[in-house]
Write a protein that holds these residues in place. Structure first.
Motif, PDB file in Angstrom:
ATOM      1  N   ASN A  81    -108.852  68.533 -48.089  1.00 38.86           N
ATOM      2  CA  ASN A  81    -107.459  68.133 -47.854  1.00 38.86           C
ATOM      3  C   ASN A  81    -106.957  67.188 -48.949  1.00 38.86           C
ATOM      4  OD1 ASN A  81    -109.063  65.994 -47.138  1.00 38.86           O
ATOM      5  ND2 ASN A  81    -108.132  65.644 -45.128  1.00 38.86           N
ATOM      6  N   ASN A  83    -102.648  68.495 -45.646  1.00 43.71           N
ATOM      7  CA  ASN A  83    -103.176  69.272 -44.535  1.00 43.71           C
ATOM      8  C   ASN A  83    -104.550  69.853 -44.883  1.00 43.71           C
ATOM      9  OD1 ASN A  83    -100.719  69.271 -42.731  1.00 43.71           O
ATOM     10  ND2 ASN A  83     -99.850  70.155 -44.589  1.00 43.71           N
ATOM     11  N   ARG A 116    -104.276  76.353 -44.729  1.00 45.74           N
ATOM     12  CA  ARG A 116    -103.953  74.938 -44.512  1.00 45.74           C
ATOM     13  C   ARG A 116    -103.288  74.778 -43.146  1.00 45.74           C
ATOM     14  NH1 ARG A 116    -105.399  71.544 -48.184  1.00 45.74           N
ATOM     15  NH2 ARG A 116    -105.662  72.216 -50.351  1.00 45.74           N
ATOM     16  N   PHE A 129    -100.958  73.128 -40.751  1.00 46.63           N
ATOM     17  CA  PHE A 129     -99.738  72.316 -40.786  1.00 46.63           C
ATOM     18  C   PHE A 129     -99.786  71.213 -39.723  1.00 46.63           C
ATOM     19  CE2 PHE A 129     -95.219  71.778 -39.373  1.00 46.63           C
ATOM     20  CZ  PHE A 129     -94.782  71.130 -40.510  1.00 46.63           C
ATOM     21  N   THR A 160    -101.425  68.072 -40.184  1.00 42.78           N
ATOM     22  CA  THR A 160    -102.643  67.258 -40.171  1.00 42.78           C
ATOM     23  C   THR A 160    -102.710  66.274 -41.338  1.00 42.78           C
ATOM     24  OG1 THR A 160    -103.882  69.005 -41.331  1.00 42.78           O
ATOM     25  CG2 THR A 160    -103.953  69.007 -38.920  1.00 42.78           C
ATOM     26  N   PRO A 182    -100.376  68.315 -35.209  1.00 42.18           N
ATOM     27  CA  PRO A 182     -99.930  69.710 -35.146  1.00 42.18           C
ATOM     28  C   PRO A 182     -99.576  70.134 -33.721  1.00 42.18           C
ATOM     29  CG  PRO A 182    -102.305  69.619 -35.299  1.00 42.18           C
ATOM     30  CD  PRO A 182    -101.822  68.189 -35.422  1.00 42.18           C
TER      31      PRO A 182
END
Length: 838
Positions: free
Chosen positions: A259, A288, A296, A298, A300, A334
């Motif tokens: 990340n 993310n 990825r 979304f 986070t 999320p």
């Protein structure tokens, strides 16, 4: 309350009589102080300059000089455990009785098996783990530094018996032997951490870079800490005061590939003539995270800034420390929403019923560090003071006082995005008073009381899951410990009282925004009562008794029986609303009674020159066990309010049992083969007279069987200026978890999986052999396995509220490689004679 006050009166009488019995001797002697000095050497007599010598009970430390000599002056009279530590050698712990000048020499050996650590959490005084019947584990700074983590709880989640419920990489809540939330009390340097622990996605507000070591009690610790410690304690111990005459510092830089995590922390501190100071500033941020199924994920990303400053003073009368701590976190959460055709994550752009229209999140936004408009902003401020007063022959008095302010704003409105949905303002005032009586007839006795006063204001937002409330806790206790040659016994008793008061809350729709807002009274048009007034006093008795028998220096058998107490938390009693970060509508039950646990522990420790074996078994029975369960509608489908599934807290009898085993093999000093296995089972025993169906016979959030095998080789390459280096390979195994709470689709089974992890690291020195920097490279999930952790809440974040495909949950993090650099600063503050001041 009356029972607690009565016990406090008994303690005062008991303490008073003890003090009176000692008064005549005290009148003839000045308050007892002495000195402690000696030399730290290797087995061959070589001096070990720079060795650390530490007294845990007094939080005092010094460093040996060029000749290996150390000196404490003054030291309060008493009996203490003294630790001597030198890198590459086995830590040695000795007992010293201070009364006037005392000389104590340490001879350290290069044994392959480490000495049993000294711990202070929940005990009457500092004790070696091998002599404590309470199941407790110590996690060293070396372990924390050389392993990869994204937060303070994640850093200890591989320790046998410890796991974490997670909501992405930066939100972790500790679980011990299948129990968590308000059953686990998190401490920061011995001070209880208060920050809305009842919330699923409410993490622990602590700077991971500021944690030097961790002590964990695996079992009821209500005896020492009261309600909320029914299942155990996690004590996050920050960087301790600098040894006398030294100035130290370090700069840590941290990067993780998955990340694109960026972290850094700088620390500087010093001690001179008994005055201590230390400051630290940290920051971390990440975009993310990703896995090979979801790409990825979304929602986070996070950005966190932390700071702390501590000051202390050591004198003949004892010590006093004052700490200031700041935690500021911008955290995305999320909701799992994805496009049904492409599987790509979508972003909420409208409120209310218009939420069915969403936009697909672009790849650029998925990879950005920018925090989305919908996020949580958590700010936690802490001021606490730890004070120890030496009363001469009368013992020692410990007084810890703290204030914490926790502000949690959850922004859930995509259009008016500066208006928080959930807005919680928690203020906590904590107190902890302990009187350590002077040792008599071999007994170490501690009497005291602790608790807190708390206020929580919820009326500044537009979403209300709990009401505003006041809470007051108090609990007097008595702890005792004695050693009879090879036998150590310890125990104690405590009575807790919690006075709880909810305030009524009325709400109505704001005509200008359409949002729900708080109002006073129901007379206003459209107003309704969401929370009635409520008050209740909870009380309960807790205690513990245990023994350790050391057959020899290498074999010890432990047994402990403990009773824990926990009052229901605010959400379990009063919840009635949508919690934005969880996607559920939560309902409480004001009729709940306190939980009481009865846990039996038995443990065996066996060590030789090359092998260490630990084996622990436990059985825990809990009455009035409170758990969360999904509600079914009359049609049999999941009950829904709007787009949110309805959950309600239930209570039943529960049994948890299992254990941990570890075997560490060191055939030669450089080679370590470490293995561990953790097993816990949780069974719902229901309520008398009411049968339990097969789908409801297990408890929720029970970790699967977890095993780790690690092979580590340690080495030096002195011509290349590399010392204390290591290379390791690790296999982490999680069994399938089929024993889930299946009733009403509350949980689903989780498949088995294995993860391969590896790492390499060491210290780089200059030509003089002085350390320049440490470097650590670690890789987790190197085979990029797609898996669900049974304790990950994201497993249940499906494409939409109507999605019933369990394979549409969000997977855990894929392959992640980290690079950590640590640059030390170590300076002696010289006196006129050139010797470090002490």
């Amino acid at each position: 309350m009356c029972r607690s006050l009565f016990i406090i009166e008994l303690l005062i009488v008991f303490i008073g009589s003890s003090i009176k019995g000692q008064a005549a001797d005290t009148a003839r002697h000045s308050p007892g102080t002495g000195t402690l000095s000696g030399r730290v050497t290797a087995k061959n007599g070589t001096a070990l300059p720079g060795a650390s010598v530490y007294i845990p009970d007094l939080k005092m430390g010094v460093v040996s000089d060029t000749g290996g000599y150390y000196h404490f002056n003054p030291v309060p009279s008493g009996k203490y455990l003294i630790e001597a530590h030198y890198v590459g050698f086995r830590t040695l712990t000795l007992t010293a009785i201070i009364s006037g000048p005392v000389t104590l020499d340490f001879t350290l050996t290069e044994e392959v098996v480490e000495e049993s650590p000294v711990v202070v959490t929940g005990l009457s005084k500092a004790t070696q783990i091998k002599r404590s019947p309470v199941p407790i584990v110590a996690i060293t700074h070396e372990y924390l530094a050389t392993n990869m983590s994204t937060n303070a709880i994640d850093a200890i989640a591989r320790i046998p018996g410890i796991r974490a419920v997670t909501t992405g990489p930066n939100v972790s809540k500790p679980f011990i032997r299948g129990l968590g939330y308000n059953r686990i009390l998190t401490l920061y340097d011995g001070i209880r951490q208060e920050g809305q622990q009842w919330g699923d996605e409410h993490g622990v507000e602590v700077d991971q870079y500021g944690v030097e070591r961790v002590e964990v009690i695996k079992g009821p610790a209500s005896l020492s800490y009261g309600s909320d410690a029914l299942a155990g304690v996690v004590n996050l111990i920050p960087t301790q005061p600098v040894p006398e005459g030294k100035e130290i510092g370090n700069l840590t830089l941290d990067y993780q590939t998955n990340n694109r995590y960026l972290g850094g922390s700088g620390m500087l501190g010093a001690t001179k003539n008994g005055f201590e100071w230390l400051v630290r500033v940290s920051h971390k941020q990440a975009t993310n995270y990703q896995d090979k199924i979801d790409g990825r994920v979304f929602g986070t990303a996070f950005s966190e800034t932390d700071g702390n400053a501590s000051f202390g003073l050591h004198r003949k009368w004892g010590y006093s420390h004052l700490d200031f701590v700041l935690f500021d976190d911008l955290q995305e959460i999320p909701d799992g929403s994805r496009d049904s055709l492409t599987g790509k994550f979508t972003r909420q752009i409208y409120d209310g019923n218009a939420d069915t229209v969403r936009e697909i999140v672009s790849d650029a936004d998925l990879g950005a560090y920018r925090i989305e408009k919908l996020h949580q902003h958590v700010q936690h401020y802490r001021i606490f003071s730890g004070n120890s007063f030496i009363l001469g022959e009368l013992g020692r008095l410990q007084v810890n006082l703290g204030y914490q302010s926790s502000s949690r704003r959850e922004f859930s409105h995509p259009i008016l995005n500066t208006v928080p949905g959930l807005y919680l303002q928690l203020n906590s005032y904590t107190y902890d008073v302990k009187y350590y009586l002077p040792e008599f007839n071999g007994w170490n006795i501690t009497a005291g009381f602790n608790g807190m006063y708390q206020t929580n204001i919820v009326t500044r937002g537009t979403e209300f899951i709990i009401p505003s409330y006041h809470q007051f806790d108090i609990g007097p206790f008595l702890l005792a410990k004695r050693t009879f040659d090879k036998l150590d016994i310890s125990g104690g008793i405590r009575f807790d009282t919690r006075v709880f008061k909810d305030f009524e809350l009325d709400t109505l729709a704001d005509p200008s925004t359409g949002f729900t807002v708080a109002t006073r009274g129901t007379s206003a048009s459209g107003a309704g009562r969401q929370f009635p007034a409520y008050s209740k006093t909870f009380g309960g008795l807790s205690g513990s008794v245990g023994a350790t028998y050391n057959f020899s220096e290498h074999v010890a058998l432990k047994a402990n029986l403990s009773r824990g107490f926990r009052a229901p938390n605010i959400a379990e009693i009063s919840a009635n609303g949508v919690h934005p970060g969880t996607n559920i509508y939560q309902v409480g039950n004001p009729g709940f009674k306190p939980e009481f646990s009865l846990q039996e522990d038995i443990g065996l420790v066996w060590s030789s020159r090359y092998v260490v074996v630990n084996f622990d078994l436990f059985n825990n029975f809990i009455s009035n066990y409170i758990f969360n369960q999904r509600i079914s509608a009359a049609s049999g489908a999941d009950s829904m309010i709007g787009n949110n599934e309805v959950f309600q807290f239930q209570a039943a009898r529960a049994q948890l049992y299992g254990g941990e085993a570890s075997i560490d093999i060191h055939p030669v000093k450089a080679l370590h083969f470490e293995n561990s296995l953790s097993v816990v089972y949780g069974t719902n025993k229901g309520v008398p007279g009411k049968p339990i169906g097969d789908s409801a016979k297990y408890l929720p959030f029970i970790p699967p069987t977890h095993g780790i095998s690690e092979l580590r080789y340690e080495f030096h390459i002195k011509p290349a200026h590399i010392i204390h280096a290591f290379v390791k390979a690790q296999l982490e195994y999680f069994a399938a978890q089929d024993r889930a709470l299946l009733a009403f689709n509350t949980e689903t089974p989780t498949a088995a999986y294995s993860l391969f992890n590896a790492g390499i690291g060491g210290s780089v020195t200059n030509r003089k052999g002085e350390r320049i920097f440490d470097i650590y490279i670690n890789g987790n999930n190197l085979l990029d396995v797609a898996y669900y952790d049974h304790l990950s809440r994201l497993k249940y974040f499906l494409y939409s509220p109507t999605d019933a495909n369990p394979a549409h949950g969000i997977y855990n993090m894929g392959r992640n490689i980290s690079l950590k650099l640590d640059f030390p600063l170590d300076i002696s503050l010289k006196g006129k004679d050139g010797i470090a001041l002490d």
